[in-house]
Design an enzyme around this catalytic site. Sequence first.
Site, PDB file in Angstrom:
ATOM      1  N   GLU A   2      23.105  38.965  43.967  1.00 25.26           N
ATOM      2  CA  GLU A   2      23.981  39.901  44.484  1.00 25.26           C
ATOM      3  C   GLU A   2      24.122  41.511  44.366  1.00 25.26           C
ATOM      4  OE1 GLU A   2      28.154  37.861  45.316  1.00 25.26           O
ATOM      5  OE2 GLU A   2      27.844  37.592  43.044  1.00 25.26           O
ATOM      6  N   THR A   7      30.137  36.442  49.317  1.00 25.95           N
ATOM      7  CA  THR A   7      30.228  37.197  48.050  1.00 25.95           C
ATOM      8  C   THR A   7      30.845  35.938  47.073  1.00 25.95           C
ATOM      9  OG1 THR A   7      30.486  39.235  49.116  1.00 25.95           O
ATOM     10  CG2 THR A   7      31.280  38.861  46.509  1.00 25.95           C
ATOM     11  N   SER A  33      25.968  43.272  43.455  1.00 21.37           N
ATOM     12  CA  SER A  33      26.994  43.692  42.367  1.00 21.37           C
ATOM     13  C   SER A  33      26.255  43.598  41.049  1.00 21.37           C
ATOM     14  CB  SER A  33      28.221  42.862  42.251  1.00 21.37           C
ATOM     15  OG  SER A  33      28.126  41.675  42.389  1.00 21.37           O
ATOM     16  N   ARG A  72      42.552  36.453  36.938  1.00 20.43           N
ATOM     17  CA  ARG A  72      42.280  37.733  36.317  1.00 20.43           C
ATOM     18  C   ARG A  72      43.602  38.478  36.397  1.00 20.43           C
ATOM     19  NH1 ARG A  72      37.088  40.914  37.313  1.00 20.43           N
ATOM     20  NH2 ARG A  72      36.122  39.189  36.867  1.00 20.43           N
ATOM     21  N   ARG A 128      26.103  40.218  34.025  1.00 20.93           N
ATOM     22  CA  ARG A 128      25.485  41.317  34.947  1.00 20.93           C
ATOM     23  C   ARG A 128      24.592  42.174  34.235  1.00 20.93           C
ATOM     24  NH1 ARG A 128      30.200  43.796  38.843  1.00 20.93           N
ATOM     25  NH2 ARG A 128      31.071  41.873  39.497  1.00 20.93           N
ATOM     26  N   HIS A 175      33.603  42.462  33.744  1.00 21.81           N
ATOM     27  CA  HIS A 175      33.151  44.069  33.432  1.00 21.81           C
ATOM     28  C   HIS A 175      34.272  44.918  33.456  1.00 21.81           C
ATOM     29  CE1 HIS A 175      33.308  42.757  37.545  1.00 21.81           C
ATOM     30  NE2 HIS A 175      33.714  43.852  37.878  1.00 21.81           N
ATOM     31  N   ASP A 182      30.719  39.944  29.426  1.00 19.47           N
ATOM     32  CA  ASP A 182      30.453  38.433  29.246  1.00 19.47           C
ATOM     33  C   ASP A 182      29.062  38.117  29.719  1.00 19.47           C
ATOM     34  OD1 ASP A 182      30.900  38.934  32.113  1.00 19.47           O
ATOM     35  OD2 ASP A 182      31.185  36.779  32.392  1.00 19.47           O
TER      36      ASP A 182
HETATM   37  C1  G1P Z   1      32.849  41.036  42.605  1.00 21.92           C
HETATM   38  C2  G1P Z   1      31.692  41.126  43.132  1.00 21.92           C
HETATM   39  C3  G1P Z   1      30.519  39.954  43.556  1.00 21.92           C
HETATM   40  C4  G1P Z   1      30.728  39.077  42.189  1.00 21.92           C
HETATM   41  C5  G1P Z   1      31.976  38.981  41.739  1.00 21.92           C
HETATM   42  C6  G1P Z   1      32.305  38.147  40.291  1.00 21.92           C
HETATM   43  O1  G1P Z   1      33.524  40.314  43.490  1.00 21.92           O
HETATM   44  O2  G1P Z   1      31.340  41.895  44.445  1.00 21.92           O
HETATM   45  O3  G1P Z   1      29.304  40.198  43.902  1.00 21.92           O
HETATM   46  O4  G1P Z   1      30.153  37.928  42.556  1.00 21.92           O
HETATM   47  O5  G1P Z   1      32.696  40.159  41.508  1.00 21.92           O
HETATM   48  O6  G1P Z   1      31.478  39.003  39.332  1.00 21.92           O
HETATM   49  P1  G1P Z   1      34.581  40.881  44.545  1.00 21.92           P
HETATM   50  O7  G1P Z   1      35.628  41.901  43.578  1.00 21.92           O
HETATM   51  O8  G1P Z   1      33.777  41.941  45.562  1.00 21.92           O
HETATM   52  O9  G1P Z   1      35.488  39.872  45.197  1.00 21.92           O
HETATM   53 ZN    ZN Z   2      30.568  39.345  34.060  1.00 27.14          ZN
END
Ligand code: G1P
Ligand code: ZN
Length: 567
Positions: free
Chosen positions: A380, A361, A382, A27, A297, A122, A294
């Site tokens: 999760e 995670t 998140s 990303r 979530r 997101h 996408d």
């Molecule tokens: C974040 C979320 C995690 C999720 C990931 C991808 O990762 O905390 O739970 O799986 O995005 O959607 P992080 O930025 O904390 O590594």
């Molecule tokens: Zn997503």
Amino acid sequence: METNPIPILTIQTTPFDDQRPGTNGLRKKTAVFESKKNYLQNYVQSLLSSIDLRDRQGCTMVVGSDGRYFSRAATEVIVQMAAANGIGRLVIGHNGILSTPAVSCIIRKIKAIGGIILTASHSPGGPGGDFGIKFNVANGGPSPDTVMERIHQVSRTLEEYAICPDLHIDLSRLGRHDFDLENKFKPFRVEIVDSVEIYLNMLRGIFDFGAIKSLLTGPKQLKIRIDAMNGVMGPYVRKILCDELGAPANSAVNCVPLEDFGGQHPNPNPAFAASLVDSMKGGEFGFGAAFDADGDRYMIIGENGFFVSPSDSLAVMAANLSCIPYFSQRGIRGFARSMPTSTAIDRVAKAMKVALYETPTGWRFFGNLMDSGRCSFCGEESFGTGSDHIRDKDGLWSVLVWLSILAVRKQGVEEIVRDHWAKMGRNYFCRFDYEGVDSRAAYYLMRDLEAVITDKAFTTQKFSVGNNIYSVEKADNFEYIDPVDGSVSRKQGLRIIFTDSSRIIFRLSGSGAGTGATIRIYAESYERDPERHNRETQVVLGPLIAIALKISNIHERTGCRGPNVIT
Ligand code: G1P
Ligand code: ZN
């Protein structure tokens, strides 16, 4: 079949040193992909080269995007490079559109070798926003660390890439398109498929659509409000919730995928989906939900704006899975949650005598557990929940789980959550995000904090804040041993667990677009007494947060005056 064979070119390039994929793919700022010469091509070549040539030749891959700016141009490059690298067939969503769960579903359904998803989840889109490339492997789930490492290794020394620049496809034309390539490979096929149909068919086999339809259309019709946040979910919401399950067309808002998501963060939490929360406060709707760009979530809001925290959503769903035919027929093998996610689901697992796995995670850690039949349901904090129906988190599936529970229990969202707390106790939970922190400051903060909490003296430490005394029971840097392949993941987050089972956790985010670091602080405490289930989360967790700020010195060390986002 085209008449003239399409040439395959080999283009010289120089490697980049920052193409290591993060928690969920590579990303970066959109401008990095768009303007840095060969940046996209190098990464796509590294990704394709990471697949063994024997597996790659003639195989099928899935490609989809959340519709964000630069997706179309990137899809074209991926098609041209897939052809040049011996991929036999690409299955692509109509107009390039596929949600992350739909990609996972299609990979499994057609036994593809993997799928590429163009999304930064997101995060905002547009020329000034973020862009990302995720790679899901043959089980339908995010690449495991070994695959990400291989991609990174290839990217570090890459000197050339292969491409068919004359190959052009029309993403709006459904159906098969065959191309004859110069030398080497057999004909290359592109199939443009309806973005929703295959995924919808899968859902039909999981849920009791009749029951959900009666809930949404019957005499006591539940009025819902669904916000697709201008991301990929618009077509899914319209076709599945409105056309198929009967929700009135005006139940769904922001359903046209926009390249810049209307300038908003397509992030389904109370801060960024504030307009949904506001419209729920009016009392007109009994159920509200929003999705990220996408579609993996989701957020659930009950009548009058009642917010269901993701960790509670996970626990409540777990306790009510028997409302869904998929689970009542197959039974439940085990549950899993990421380490920072609240332990509310652990209590459900205990009550149901089901195994509970605590993973680092990132969704990729659930893959082995599900593939080996150890886990049926996971999530999760998140805003992600899912099951072994696919290998990624699934926002719309989660919404249908909730609607199924409402249909069977004939209660509202808030009532169901409060019932759950009354029975199991309430886990108060919150997360503080400090974004854009200087990377070195973040690194040293974590390093020094680890030294403090893993010092022997810390295990006997007591903290008193106001009337509360917290005694440390255990503190460590979380380490996970995968029960299936024995692989070890170290340094997955600093945990402090107190004797009353409350917890403070510190982690560095692994999903940022490379503009500084993000430090996450998670706090959780457990309350058995139903008389005390009505308190403000921030008030309850205030003392734990105070301890977290004190031992980390985060404000002094980072120059931040507070978190950017609290969820
Ligand atoms: C974040 C979320 C995690 C999720 C990931 C991808 O990762 O905390 O739970 O799986 O995005 O959607 P992080 O930025 O904390 O590594
Ligand atoms: Zn997503």
